[in-house]
Design a protein around this motif. Sequence first.
Motif, PDB file in Angstrom:
ATOM      1  N   GLY A 133       0.866   6.948  -0.740  1.00 42.87           N
ATOM      2  CA  GLY A 133       0.118   5.700   0.208  1.00 42.87           C
ATOM      3  C   GLY A 133      -1.405   5.499  -0.118  1.00 42.87           C
ATOM      4  O   GLY A 133      -1.939   6.672  -0.327  1.00 42.87           O
ATOM      5  N   HIS A 134      -1.891   4.489   0.237  1.00 45.54           N
ATOM      6  CA  HIS A 134      -3.400   4.247  -0.051  1.00 45.54           C
ATOM      7  C   HIS A 134      -4.193   4.769   1.052  1.00 45.54           C
ATOM      8  O   HIS A 134      -3.839   5.031   2.264  1.00 45.54           O
ATOM      9  CB  HIS A 134      -3.375   2.625   0.247  1.00 45.54           C
ATOM     10  CG  HIS A 134      -4.827   2.085  -0.184  1.00 45.54           C
ATOM     11  ND1 HIS A 134      -5.560   2.125   0.471  1.00 45.54           N
ATOM     12  CD2 HIS A 134      -4.655   1.456  -1.480  1.00 45.54           C
ATOM     13  CE1 HIS A 134      -6.664   1.298  -0.269  1.00 45.54           C
ATOM     14  NE2 HIS A 134      -6.317   1.065  -1.461  1.00 45.54           N
ATOM     15  N   LEU A 135      -5.519   5.125   0.782  1.00 45.09           N
ATOM     16  CA  LEU A 135      -6.350   5.762   1.668  1.00 45.09           C
ATOM     17  C   LEU A 135      -6.559   4.988   2.885  1.00 45.09           C
ATOM     18  O   LEU A 135      -6.836   5.536   3.926  1.00 45.09           O
ATOM     19  CB  LEU A 135      -7.729   5.888   0.806  1.00 45.09           C
ATOM     20  CG  LEU A 135      -8.783   6.660   1.541  1.00 45.09           C
ATOM     21  CD1 LEU A 135      -9.690   7.214   0.683  1.00 45.09           C
ATOM     22  CD2 LEU A 135      -9.713   5.624   2.278  1.00 45.09           C
ATOM     23  N   LEU A 136      -6.718   3.354   2.822  1.00 47.64           N
ATOM     24  CA  LEU A 136      -6.909   2.812   4.073  1.00 47.64           C
ATOM     25  C   LEU A 136      -5.738   2.754   5.076  1.00 47.64           C
ATOM     26  O   LEU A 136      -5.751   2.190   6.049  1.00 47.64           O
ATOM     27  CB  LEU A 136      -7.335   1.447   3.718  1.00 47.64           C
ATOM     28  CG  LEU A 136      -8.555   1.425   2.763  1.00 47.64           C
ATOM     29  CD1 LEU A 136      -8.949  -0.108   2.360  1.00 47.64           C
ATOM     30  CD2 LEU A 136      -9.674   1.813   3.607  1.00 47.64           C
TER      31      LEU A 136
ATOM     32  N   ALA B 278      -0.011   5.905  11.889  1.00 46.42           N
ATOM     33  CA  ALA B 278      -1.606   5.548  11.631  1.00 46.42           C
ATOM     34  C   ALA B 278      -1.781   3.991  11.876  1.00 46.42           C
ATOM     35  O   ALA B 278      -1.102   3.031  11.733  1.00 46.42           O
ATOM     36  CB  ALA B 278      -1.634   5.929  10.144  1.00 46.42           C
ATOM     37  N   ALA B 279      -2.887   3.696  12.279  1.00 48.14           N
ATOM     38  CA  ALA B 279      -3.686   2.385  12.407  1.00 48.14           C
ATOM     39  C   ALA B 279      -3.171   1.389  11.575  1.00 48.14           C
ATOM     40  O   ALA B 279      -2.727   0.215  12.056  1.00 48.14           O
ATOM     41  CB  ALA B 279      -5.072   2.498  12.874  1.00 48.14           C
ATOM     42  N   GLY B 280      -3.467   1.679  10.274  1.00 46.97           N
ATOM     43  CA  GLY B 280      -3.284   0.787   9.236  1.00 46.97           C
ATOM     44  C   GLY B 280      -1.952   0.190   9.154  1.00 46.97           C
ATOM     45  O   GLY B 280      -1.843  -1.144   8.842  1.00 46.97           O
ATOM     46  N   LYS B 281      -0.901   0.990   9.385  1.00 41.71           N
ATOM     47  CA  LYS B 281       0.471   0.842   9.225  1.00 41.71           C
ATOM     48  C   LYS B 281       0.904  -0.100  10.313  1.00 41.71           C
ATOM     49  O   LYS B 281       1.715  -1.017  10.162  1.00 41.71           O
ATOM     50  CB  LYS B 281       1.144   1.946   9.085  1.00 41.71           C
ATOM     51  CG  LYS B 281       0.844   2.895   8.118  1.00 41.71           C
ATOM     52  CD  LYS B 281       1.304   4.221   8.279  1.00 41.71           C
ATOM     53  CE  LYS B 281       0.714   5.208   7.156  1.00 41.71           C
ATOM     54  NZ  LYS B 281       1.371   6.442   7.044  1.00 41.71           N
ATOM     55  N   ILE B 282       0.514   0.252  11.655  1.00 43.68           N
ATOM     56  CA  ILE B 282       0.955  -0.589  12.809  1.00 43.68           C
ATOM     57  C   ILE B 282       0.108  -2.176  12.572  1.00 43.68           C
ATOM     58  O   ILE B 282       0.874  -3.033  12.649  1.00 43.68           O
ATOM     59  CB  ILE B 282       0.265   0.085  14.086  1.00 43.68           C
ATOM     60  CG1 ILE B 282       0.825   1.367  14.295  1.00 43.68           C
ATOM     61  CG2 ILE B 282       0.544  -0.710  15.228  1.00 43.68           C
ATOM     62  CD1 ILE B 282       0.278   2.165  15.620  1.00 43.68           C
ATOM     63  N   ALA B 283      -1.070  -2.085  12.064  1.00 42.08           N
ATOM     64  CA  ALA B 283      -1.669  -3.345  12.112  1.00 42.08           C
ATOM     65  C   ALA B 283      -0.938  -4.111  11.044  1.00 42.08           C
ATOM     66  O   ALA B 283      -0.701  -5.302  11.369  1.00 42.08           O
ATOM     67  CB  ALA B 283      -3.322  -3.290  11.651  1.00 42.08           C
ATOM     68  N   GLN B 284      -0.446  -3.832   9.876  1.00 42.99           N
ATOM     69  CA  GLN B 284       0.343  -4.369   9.022  1.00 42.99           C
ATOM     70  C   GLN B 284       1.701  -4.969   9.602  1.00 42.99           C
ATOM     71  O   GLN B 284       1.948  -6.130   9.404  1.00 42.99           O
ATOM     72  CB  GLN B 284       0.709  -3.664   7.634  1.00 42.99           C
ATOM     73  CG  GLN B 284      -0.515  -3.537   6.822  1.00 42.99           C
ATOM     74  CD  GLN B 284       0.002  -2.525   5.682  1.00 42.99           C
ATOM     75  OE1 GLN B 284       0.138  -1.197   5.903  1.00 42.99           O
ATOM     76  NE2 GLN B 284      -0.061  -2.893   4.414  1.00 42.99           N
TER      77      GLN B 284
ATOM     78  N   GLY C 192       0.689  -1.293   0.000  1.00 37.61           N
ATOM     79  CA  GLY C 192      -0.080   0.069  -0.108  1.00 37.61           C
ATOM     80  C   GLY C 192       0.828   1.468  -0.177  1.00 37.61           C
ATOM     81  O   GLY C 192       0.361   2.183   0.206  1.00 37.61           O
ATOM     82  N   SER C 193       2.082   1.152  -0.180  1.00 37.31           N
ATOM     83  CA  SER C 193       2.818   2.444  -0.522  1.00 37.31           C
ATOM     84  C   SER C 193       4.204   2.458  -1.353  1.00 37.31           C
ATOM     85  O   SER C 193       4.706   0.977  -1.651  1.00 37.31           O
ATOM     86  CB  SER C 193       3.301   2.977   0.789  1.00 37.31           C
ATOM     87  OG  SER C 193       4.560   2.377   1.256  1.00 37.31           O
TER      88      SER C 193
ATOM     89  N   THR D 138       7.318   2.506   6.155  1.00 41.98           N
ATOM     90  CA  THR D 138       8.565   1.658   5.815  1.00 41.98           C
ATOM     91  C   THR D 138       8.484   0.375   6.660  1.00 41.98           C
ATOM     92  O   THR D 138       8.815  -0.850   6.366  1.00 41.98           O
ATOM     93  CB  THR D 138       9.628   2.443   6.125  1.00 41.98           C
ATOM     94  OG1 THR D 138       9.657   3.783   5.566  1.00 41.98           O
ATOM     95  CG2 THR D 138      10.880   1.868   6.008  1.00 41.98           C
ATOM     96  N   SER D 139       7.979   0.536   7.856  1.00 42.57           N
ATOM     97  CA  SER D 139       7.758  -0.767   8.781  1.00 42.57           C
ATOM     98  C   SER D 139       6.892  -1.655   8.038  1.00 42.57           C
ATOM     99  O   SER D 139       7.197  -2.952   8.125  1.00 42.57           O
ATOM    100  CB  SER D 139       7.427  -0.259  10.137  1.00 42.57           C
ATOM    101  OG  SER D 139       5.994   0.214  10.083  1.00 42.57           O
ATOM    102  N   ALA D 140       5.802  -1.251   7.516  1.00 43.07           N
ATOM    103  CA  ALA D 140       4.770  -2.340   6.823  1.00 43.07           C
ATOM    104  C   ALA D 140       5.524  -2.993   5.829  1.00 43.07           C
ATOM    105  O   ALA D 140       5.370  -4.179   5.813  1.00 43.07           O
ATOM    106  CB  ALA D 140       3.646  -1.706   6.488  1.00 43.07           C
ATOM    107  N   SER D 141       6.264  -2.084   4.963  1.00 42.99           N
ATOM    108  CA  SER D 141       7.058  -2.966   3.973  1.00 42.99           C
ATOM    109  C   SER D 141       8.162  -3.628   4.201  1.00 42.99           C
ATOM    110  O   SER D 141       8.340  -4.771   3.749  1.00 42.99           O
ATOM    111  CB  SER D 141       7.541  -1.748   3.113  1.00 42.99           C
ATOM    112  OG  SER D 141       8.033  -2.081   1.771  1.00 42.99           O
ATOM    113  N   VAL D 142       9.011  -3.245   5.184  1.00 39.16           N
ATOM    114  CA  VAL D 142      10.146  -4.139   5.797  1.00 39.16           C
ATOM    115  C   VAL D 142       9.527  -5.431   6.251  1.00 39.16           C
ATOM    116  O   VAL D 142      10.117  -6.585   6.043  1.00 39.16           O
ATOM    117  CB  VAL D 142      10.895  -3.488   6.959  1.00 39.16           C
ATOM    118  CG1 VAL D 142      11.785  -4.474   7.794  1.00 39.16           C
ATOM    119  CG2 VAL D 142      11.557  -2.114   6.544  1.00 39.16           C
TER     120      VAL D 142
END
Length: 416
Positions: A372-375, A161-167, A106-107, A136-140
């Motif tokens: 980056g994605h809206l969600l 942001a919540a979506g990024k932590i969740a991923q 998503g980014s 970056t953390s979601a992608s890593v």
Amino acid sequence: MSGDRMTCDCGGLLDVVHDPSPASILGAEAWKRLFDHRRRSPSCPADRSGVWRFRELVLPDLAVSQLVTRGEGNTRLYDASCSPRANAWMGTTDVSFKHEGENPTGSFKDRGMTVAVSWAKKSGAKIVACASTGNTSASVASYAALAGLTSVILISEKGTAAGKIAQSLAYGAKAVMIRGDFDTAMRLVLQARTKLGLAVMNSINPVRLEGQKTVIWETLEQLGWDPPDWFVVPGGNLGNCAAFGKALREAYDIGLIDKMPRLAVIQAAGANPLVLSSRDGWKRHTVKAATVATAIKIGDPVNFSKAVRALGWTNGVVTDVTDQEIMDAKAVLDSDGVGAEPASCATVAGIRKLVSKGVIGRDQKTVAVLTGHLLKDPDTTIGYHRGTLDGIVPAAPNPPVVIDPTIDELRRVLGA
Ligand SMILES: *Cc1c(COP(=O)(O)O)cnc(C)c1O
């Protein structure tokens, strides 16, 4: 370059230099045919990747079998007909959106991460790490999972942001929340690199920027190699600014394009060290960052010098926009059904400002990169429409309504 080296003995950042130069290997038309041919490859994932089909110009040292790839890139370029509301709001007729939110996590970060993680794995790294505002953390986390490596992410305890932590949690990263902002986390990860031997995946890592160059080449390819007048991008750590300038310069040197587009970098007004620097003879500035656009909430960008160089190569400009402008721009782009996270929408607000100042012409062909994605950040979007965001007065709120489940109630709220 050794596997984990990031900086020069002079204290500056390292740069990837291609030897032999791509122009000496093939002519421009042959390169274009090769990229296009690979894109349609039925069997080879590396060939179809929007990063690795340009591999000779990215990181030729890696064999195809060594690539950690999810077929990243190949994102849509939405022309102006897909965003009539945003174009009207900006006062433009020909702004297209390159939607990097359509990458696997998503980014745009995935374009750099496939390169950085492939390189780290080949170099024998066991633990990959980053400081991150979230993407970056979601992608890593995702690419480390694919590579079979352990990942450690350092994120701010507040404001990620919540979506990024969740991923990041879902993909299995060791998530470390620090009491401090991104710039603090960045300093800590660099210490951990030398003291704990972690391989750092931030954009201070020069091979990551090589992957991010492909945002530009893929867009140029989608435009039939007819370059736009402008590329517009938000600026945080300024990795994209640096990478995009290098990509344009290389495309020009190889002969893939015969005209140099201009770069415009848009920062949030509360996180605008590059804008301050531009008004002060390009002396380095730092700020204590504050903005609703958390992906660009960075006060001390690591790629500062490379970004200044990129602006020089492209006759570039920088400007900043307020949080109110960012969120109103976002609401308009979202209402086109395209949508993106807040930081991405700084570009939309920035174009509007640059058009009103006469820097970008109303009819000039412009590509805005949606990073980056809206969600990624649903709380901020919902907060805007509910009118609960601190200090923001929504220009076009679309709040939900709650009713009893009767046809009369429904008729009432529909005004029917
Ligand atoms: C990382 C990120 C940025 C900032 O990009 P830089 O290359 O650090 O300037 C902007 N938008 C989003 C959505 C991001 O994830």
